[in-house]
Design a protein around this motif. Structure first.
Motif, PDB file in Angstrom:
ATOM      1  N   VAL A 171      -1.272  14.348   0.629  1.00 24.51           N
ATOM      2  CA  VAL A 171      -2.600  14.353   0.008  1.00 24.51           C
ATOM      3  C   VAL A 171      -2.492  14.050  -1.487  1.00 24.51           C
ATOM      4  CG1 VAL A 171      -4.581  15.797  -0.599  1.00 24.51           C
ATOM      5  CG2 VAL A 171      -3.626  15.899   1.699  1.00 24.51           C
ATOM      6  N   ARG A 172      -1.537  14.667  -2.152  1.00 25.30           N
ATOM      7  CA  ARG A 172      -1.396  14.477  -3.598  1.00 25.30           C
ATOM      8  C   ARG A 172      -0.942  13.053  -3.949  1.00 25.30           C
ATOM      9  NH1 ARG A 172      -1.742  18.893  -6.881  1.00 25.30           N
ATOM     10  NH2 ARG A 172      -1.616  20.977  -5.961  1.00 25.30           N
ATOM     11  N   LEU A 173      -0.199  12.433  -3.050  1.00 26.57           N
ATOM     12  CA  LEU A 173       0.289  11.080  -3.322  1.00 26.57           C
ATOM     13  C   LEU A 173      -0.700  10.003  -2.890  1.00 26.57           C
ATOM     14  CD1 LEU A 173       4.092  11.243  -2.386  1.00 26.57           C
ATOM     15  CD2 LEU A 173       3.056  11.258  -4.659  1.00 26.57           C
ATOM     16  N   GLU A 174      -1.734  10.383  -2.176  1.00 25.55           N
ATOM     17  CA  GLU A 174      -2.689   9.389  -1.683  1.00 25.55           C
ATOM     18  C   GLU A 174      -3.346   8.599  -2.820  1.00 25.55           C
ATOM     19  OE1 GLU A 174      -5.721   9.070   2.075  1.00 25.55           O
ATOM     20  OE2 GLU A 174      -5.639  10.953   0.974  1.00 25.55           O
ATOM     21  N   PRO A 175      -3.761   9.229  -3.935  1.00 22.09           N
ATOM     22  CA  PRO A 175      -4.324   8.429  -5.032  1.00 22.09           C
ATOM     23  C   PRO A 175      -3.316   7.437  -5.612  1.00 22.09           C
ATOM     24  CG  PRO A 175      -4.909  10.748  -5.290  1.00 22.09           C
ATOM     25  CD  PRO A 175      -3.881  10.682  -4.210  1.00 22.09           C
ATOM     26  N   VAL A 176      -2.048   7.839  -5.679  1.00 22.25           N
ATOM     27  CA  VAL A 176      -1.011   6.942  -6.196  1.00 22.25           C
ATOM     28  C   VAL A 176      -0.859   5.738  -5.266  1.00 22.25           C
ATOM     29  CG1 VAL A 176       1.382   6.762  -6.968  1.00 22.25           C
ATOM     30  CG2 VAL A 176       0.182   8.940  -7.161  1.00 22.25           C
ATOM     31  N   LEU A 177      -0.857   5.998  -3.972  1.00 22.39           N
ATOM     32  CA  LEU A 177      -0.764   4.908  -3.001  1.00 22.39           C
ATOM     33  C   LEU A 177      -1.952   3.964  -3.122  1.00 22.39           C
ATOM     34  CD1 LEU A 177       0.501   6.808   0.178  1.00 22.39           C
ATOM     35  CD2 LEU A 177       1.668   4.919  -0.956  1.00 22.39           C
ATOM     36  N   GLY A 178      -3.130   4.540  -3.327  1.00 22.12           N
ATOM     37  CA  GLY A 178      -4.323   3.713  -3.464  1.00 22.12           C
ATOM     38  C   GLY A 178      -4.251   2.807  -4.680  1.00 22.12           C
ATOM     39  N   LEU A 179      -3.775   3.345  -5.808  1.00 20.43           N
ATOM     40  CA  LEU A 179      -3.638   2.537  -7.016  1.00 20.43           C
ATOM     41  C   LEU A 179      -2.605   1.430  -6.833  1.00 20.43           C
ATOM     42  CD1 LEU A 179      -3.702   5.346  -9.756  1.00 20.43           C
ATOM     43  CD2 LEU A 179      -5.547   3.771  -9.164  1.00 20.43           C
ATOM     44  N   LEU A 180      -1.478   1.777  -6.206  1.00 20.71           N
ATOM     45  CA  LEU A 180      -0.443   0.771  -5.986  1.00 20.71           C
ATOM     46  C   LEU A 180      -0.903  -0.300  -4.999  1.00 20.71           C
ATOM     47  CD1 LEU A 180       2.856   2.859  -5.884  1.00 20.71           C
ATOM     48  CD2 LEU A 180       2.180   1.167  -7.583  1.00 20.71           C
ATOM     49  N   GLU A 181      -1.689   0.112  -4.018  1.00 23.31           N
ATOM     50  CA  GLU A 181      -2.229  -0.856  -3.074  1.00 23.31           C
ATOM     51  C   GLU A 181      -3.147  -1.842  -3.787  1.00 23.31           C
ATOM     52  OE1 GLU A 181      -4.721  -0.957   1.155  1.00 23.31           O
ATOM     53  OE2 GLU A 181      -4.070   0.946   0.295  1.00 23.31           O
ATOM     54  N   ALA A 182      -3.943  -1.336  -4.722  1.00 23.48           N
ATOM     55  CA  ALA A 182      -4.818  -2.222  -5.499  1.00 23.48           C
ATOM     56  C   ALA A 182      -3.993  -3.194  -6.344  1.00 23.48           C
ATOM     57  CB  ALA A 182      -5.729  -1.389  -6.396  1.00 23.48           C
ATOM     58  N   CYS A 183      -2.900  -2.695  -6.935  1.00 26.90           N
ATOM     59  CA  CYS A 183      -2.029  -3.570  -7.718  1.00 26.90           C
ATOM     60  C   CYS A 183      -1.395  -4.638  -6.829  1.00 26.90           C
ATOM     61  CB  CYS A 183      -0.929  -2.744  -8.379  1.00 26.90           C
ATOM     62  SG  CYS A 183      -1.467  -1.607  -9.667  1.00 26.90           S
ATOM     63  N   HIS A 184      -0.950  -4.218  -5.648  1.00 29.75           N
ATOM     64  CA  HIS A 184      -0.329  -5.147  -4.712  1.00 29.75           C
ATOM     65  C   HIS A 184      -1.321  -6.231  -4.288  1.00 29.75           C
ATOM     66  CE1 HIS A 184       2.164  -6.581  -1.390  1.00 29.75           C
ATOM     67  NE2 HIS A 184       1.116  -6.457  -0.605  1.00 29.75           N
ATOM     68  N   ASN A 185      -2.534  -5.835  -3.998  1.00 27.47           N
ATOM     69  CA  ASN A 185      -3.557  -6.807  -3.586  1.00 27.47           C
ATOM     70  C   ASN A 185      -3.888  -7.768  -4.727  1.00 27.47           C
ATOM     71  OD1 ASN A 185      -3.670  -5.599  -1.077  1.00 27.47           O
ATOM     72  ND2 ASN A 185      -5.446  -4.327  -1.582  1.00 27.47           N
ATOM     73  N   GLU A 186      -3.972  -7.231  -5.926  1.00 30.32           N
ATOM     74  CA  GLU A 186      -4.279  -8.079  -7.083  1.00 30.32           C
ATOM     75  C   GLU A 186      -3.138  -9.073  -7.340  1.00 30.32           C
ATOM     76  OE1 GLU A 186      -6.948  -8.779 -10.545  1.00 30.32           O
ATOM     77  OE2 GLU A 186      -7.138  -7.775  -8.601  1.00 30.32           O
ATOM     78  N   ALA A 187      -1.907  -8.592  -7.171  1.00 32.34           N
ATOM     79  CA  ALA A 187      -0.763  -9.493  -7.363  1.00 32.34           C
ATOM     80  C   ALA A 187      -0.729 -10.580  -6.298  1.00 32.34           C
ATOM     81  CB  ALA A 187       0.540  -8.687  -7.350  1.00 32.34           C
ATOM     82  N   SER A 188      -1.102 -10.220  -5.073  1.00 32.64           N
ATOM     83  CA  SER A 188      -1.096 -11.184  -3.972  1.00 32.64           C
ATOM     84  C   SER A 188      -2.162 -12.254  -4.177  1.00 32.64           C
ATOM     85  CB  SER A 188      -1.346 -10.468  -2.637  1.00 32.64           C
ATOM     86  OG  SER A 188      -0.308  -9.533  -2.387  1.00 32.64           O
ATOM     87  N   ASP A 189      -3.278 -11.879  -4.817  1.00 31.35           N
ATOM     88  CA  ASP A 189      -4.362 -12.826  -5.048  1.00 31.35           C
ATOM     89  C   ASP A 189      -4.126 -13.701  -6.266  1.00 31.35           C
ATOM     90  OD1 ASP A 189      -5.662 -11.811  -2.873  1.00 31.35           O
ATOM     91  OD2 ASP A 189      -6.934 -10.432  -4.026  1.00 31.35           O
ATOM     92  N   SER A 190      -3.137 -13.290  -7.105  1.00 28.76           N
ATOM     93  CA  SER A 190      -2.865 -14.071  -8.303  1.00 28.76           C
ATOM     94  C   SER A 190      -2.125 -15.356  -7.932  1.00 28.76           C
ATOM     95  CB  SER A 190      -2.008 -13.270  -9.288  1.00 28.76           C
ATOM     96  OG  SER A 190      -2.696 -12.093  -9.689  1.00 28.76           O
ATOM     97  N   PRO A 191      -2.414 -16.458  -8.612  1.00 29.47           N
ATOM     98  CA  PRO A 191      -1.730 -17.721  -8.315  1.00 29.47           C
ATOM     99  C   PRO A 191      -0.262 -17.678  -8.697  1.00 29.47           C
ATOM    100  CG  PRO A 191      -3.103 -17.919 -10.292  1.00 29.47           C
ATOM    101  CD  PRO A 191      -3.391 -16.581  -9.692  1.00 29.47           C
TER     102      PRO A 191
END
Length: 235
Positions: free
Chosen positions: A215-235
């Motif tokens: 539960v405590r790590l879930e926000p960290v995972l969410g933030l990293l997932e957003a970073c991963h998605n943003e990196a994947s969308d970057s050219p």
């Protein structure tokens, strides 16, 4: 590229609720609770709302693309920290002496020490990820600001909720060490508790703390997932 560990939103929270309810012999019913928006509204005061507005209007970050190496390093650090915490949790109870007059206090102190370690480590990771996000794209920088507001606003409520787990553990400790004949009400006389009651208690305590870790790590995972998605969308 290092993959961010997959997650299912709400699963960790539901698991922790189910475990605490089971240990305390109570029922949980999400349908009886107010909607998420109403519950959040009770936590956000005027000052928090103003902070949230500022976070939504935040303009920062770098126009350059996301630094994938930074995201990969943070994902590796999360995995390493989680493994280390799991190993420590799985050793819970090994250093507690098993005496005849077993009391809850040494078990509680050991558990609280682990709980504080879990809380501190997850908080440090979350802060570190947010700090890194502020140097990434404007979208990630704004998300970091929003997460900081939610983290600050809900800190007191979150701490209060997690503090109740120790009460559940004490109830379970007393139940497991009580001789079965006393629990069934067949006899008021003292008997012998099950031979494996300490082992069973430690297993349940470990399971609860592992669920809290998720539960405590879930926000960290969410933030990293957003970073991963943003990196994947970057050219």
């Amino acid at each position: 590229m290092t993959q961010v560990p997959s997650r299912q939103p709400g699963v960790a929270r539901s698991r922790l609720l189910q475990l605490t309810a089971s240990a305390a012999s109570t029922k949980t019913d999400d349908a009886s609770l107010p909607c998420v928006a109403e519950r959040l509204g009770r936590l956000f005061g005027l000052g928090d709302t103003m902070s949230l507005d500022s976070a939504l209007a935040f303009r920062g970050g770098q126009p350059a693309r996301v630094q994938r190496a930074v995201v990969e390093q943070l994902a590796r650090e999360l995995a390493t920290t989680r493994r280390a915490l799991i190993q420590r949790i799985q050793r819970y109870g090994h250093e507690t002496e098993a005496d005849d007059a077993a009391t809850f206090e040494p078990y509680l102190n050991a558990w609280l020490t682990l709980q504080r370690k879990v809380a501190a480590s997850s908080r440090q990771l979350r802060d570190k990820v947010r700090k890194a996000m502020k140097d990434q794209s404007p979208t990630l920088a704004r998300l970091a600001e929003l997460d900081a507001v939610f983290d600050h606003t809900m800190a007191s409520y979150t701490s209060q909720c997690f503090s109740r787990i120790s009460t559940v553990l004490e109830q379970q400790f007393q139940t497991l060490k009580t001789p079965p004949e006393q629990l069934s009400g067949h006899t008021p006389q003292a008997g012998n508790p099950p031979a494996d009651w300490r082992h069973r208690y430690c297993e349940e305590a470990q399971t609860l703390l592992l669920a809290e870790l998720d539960v405590r790590l879930e926000p960290v995972l969410g933030l990293l997932e957003a970073c991963h998605n943003e990196a994947s969308d970057s050219p």
